[in-house]
Design a protein around this motif. Structure first.
Motif, PDB file in Angstrom:
ATOM      1  N   HIS A   1      39.653  34.941  40.104  1.00 32.42           N
ATOM      2  CA  HIS A   1      39.750  34.230  38.824  1.00 32.42           C
ATOM      3  C   HIS A   1      39.054  34.972  37.688  1.00 32.42           C
ATOM      4  CE1 HIS A   1      39.737  30.798  36.045  1.00 32.42           C
ATOM      5  NE2 HIS A   1      40.826  30.478  36.708  1.00 32.42           N
ATOM      6  N   THR A   2      37.961  35.640  37.976  1.00 30.93           N
ATOM      7  CA  THR A   2      37.211  36.313  36.905  1.00 30.93           C
ATOM      8  C   THR A   2      37.645  37.764  36.671  1.00 30.93           C
ATOM      9  OG1 THR A   2      35.462  36.851  38.483  1.00 30.93           O
ATOM     10  CG2 THR A   2      35.150  34.883  37.137  1.00 30.93           C
ATOM     11  N   ARG A   3      38.103  38.460  37.731  1.00 33.61           N
ATOM     12  CA  ARG A   3      38.408  39.889  37.585  1.00 33.61           C
ATOM     13  C   ARG A   3      39.872  40.185  37.299  1.00 33.61           C
ATOM     14  NH1 ARG A   3      36.052  41.587  42.889  1.00 33.61           N
ATOM     15  NH2 ARG A   3      37.629  43.191  42.754  1.00 33.61           N
ATOM     16  N   ILE A   4      40.750  39.244  37.617  1.00 35.00           N
ATOM     17  CA  ILE A   4      42.180  39.496  37.420  1.00 35.00           C
ATOM     18  C   ILE A   4      42.650  38.842  36.129  1.00 35.00           C
ATOM     19  CG2 ILE A   4      44.490  39.034  38.356  1.00 35.00           C
ATOM     20  CD1 ILE A   4      43.275  39.372  41.149  1.00 35.00           C
ATOM     21  N   HIS A   5      43.463  39.581  35.389  1.00 35.94           N
ATOM     22  CA  HIS A   5      44.021  39.059  34.132  1.00 35.94           C
ATOM     23  C   HIS A   5      45.434  39.624  33.982  1.00 35.94           C
ATOM     24  CE1 HIS A   5      41.904  42.859  33.356  1.00 35.94           C
ATOM     25  NE2 HIS A   5      42.977  43.133  32.655  1.00 35.94           N
ATOM     26  N   ARG A   6      46.088  39.325  32.881  1.00 35.03           N
ATOM     27  CA  ARG A   6      47.452  39.807  32.674  1.00 35.03           C
ATOM     28  C   ARG A   6      47.465  41.236  32.126  1.00 35.03           C
ATOM     29  NH1 ARG A   6      50.666  34.705  29.896  1.00 35.03           N
ATOM     30  NH2 ARG A   6      50.175  33.176  31.524  1.00 35.03           N
TER      31      ARG A   6
ATOM     32  N   TYR B   1      49.756  40.216  36.946  1.00 30.08           N
ATOM     33  CA  TYR B   1      48.314  40.182  37.193  1.00 30.08           C
ATOM     34  C   TYR B   1      47.800  41.556  37.604  1.00 30.08           C
ATOM     35  CZ  TYR B   1      48.597  35.083  37.110  1.00 30.08           C
ATOM     36  OH  TYR B   1      48.787  33.788  36.737  1.00 30.08           O
ATOM     37  N   THR B   2      46.628  41.906  37.080  1.00 31.52           N
ATOM     38  CA  THR B   2      46.024  43.200  37.381  1.00 31.52           C
ATOM     39  C   THR B   2      44.523  43.149  37.126  1.00 31.52           C
ATOM     40  OG1 THR B   2      46.073  45.573  36.850  1.00 31.52           O
ATOM     41  CG2 THR B   2      46.464  44.073  35.026  1.00 31.52           C
ATOM     42  N   GLU B   3      43.797  44.093  37.708  1.00 33.89           N
ATOM     43  CA  GLU B   3      42.364  44.207  37.419  1.00 33.89           C
ATOM     44  C   GLU B   3      42.138  45.106  36.212  1.00 33.89           C
ATOM     45  OE1 GLU B   3      39.126  44.459  40.504  1.00 33.89           O
ATOM     46  OE2 GLU B   3      40.870  44.920  41.754  1.00 33.89           O
TER      47      GLU B   3
END
Length: 199
Positions: free
Chosen positions: A52-57, A64-66
């Protein structure tokens, strides 16, 4: 009705918020968590928190990606003249499993559903259109599920893209109507991709 401890009730309630998880499955999942060791429960909590904290768009395709840009968008080996438009991040994995598609993706994060108040502004349409300026992209493949919402979204996007002189195609209709890409086998999906038709 038997008494259930408040923390367990809360866990069941949280699991039941997942789409497609009913009360029975939520209860089963909660009791599964209760049967874990402290270490296993801690690892699960850390995995959820970490994702939830490290993955975003991805700033390009919305998958989703880091990193700032996902590995597919940043790969020099991908064909950047073709973009496959899908409803959700999970659909990217489905196409990648075929090992036949070598273009890029765009994740909408939903489909248009005016009856329930979901319009183009609620999904990643403007981000897609922003990628189509210039002469790099030659084809956009509409790869949404063959549902009413999927068809409506595909037709809406095709109308916006056509004036840009970019070919717009859709997957061949070998996919079952009302079906879900997630459950289609790789061969059927590959045929649908290979036999795609222009919109």
């Amino acid at each position: 009705m038997g008494y259930t401890a408040a923390p367990l009730e809360r866990l069941i309630e949280e699991f039941s918020k997942f789409k497609g998880i009913g009360a029975k499955n939520a209860t089963r999942m909660a009791y599964q968590v209760m049967s874990m060791t402290d270490e296993e429960a801690q690892k699960l909590a850390e995995a959820i928190q970490g994702a939830h904290t490290r993955i975003h768009r991805c700033r390009i395709c919305q998958n989703y990606t880091e990193a700032d840009v996902c590995p597919i968008c940043s790969s020099a080996k991908r064909d950047d003249s073709v973009i496959c438009v899908v409803e959700k991040p999970r659909d990217v994995q489905v196409f990648e499993r075929t090992r036949e598609y070598n273009g890029l993706y765009h994740v909408l994060h939903g489909l248009m559903d005016p009856i329930n108040g979901v319009t183009a502004e609620h999904i990643c349409v403007k981000e897609l259109l922003a990628r189509l300026h210039g002469d790099k992209v030659k084809e956009v493949i509409m790869a949404m599920n063959p549902t009413v919402e999927g068809e409506a979204t595909a037709m809406y996007l095709a109308k916006l893209i056509k004036p840009l002189g970019i070919k717009t195609t859709r997957l061949a209709q070998g996919l079952p109507v009302g079906g879900n890409l997630e459950y289609v086998d790789e061969n059927t999906l590959y045929r649908a991709l290979s036999d795609r038709a222009e919109l």
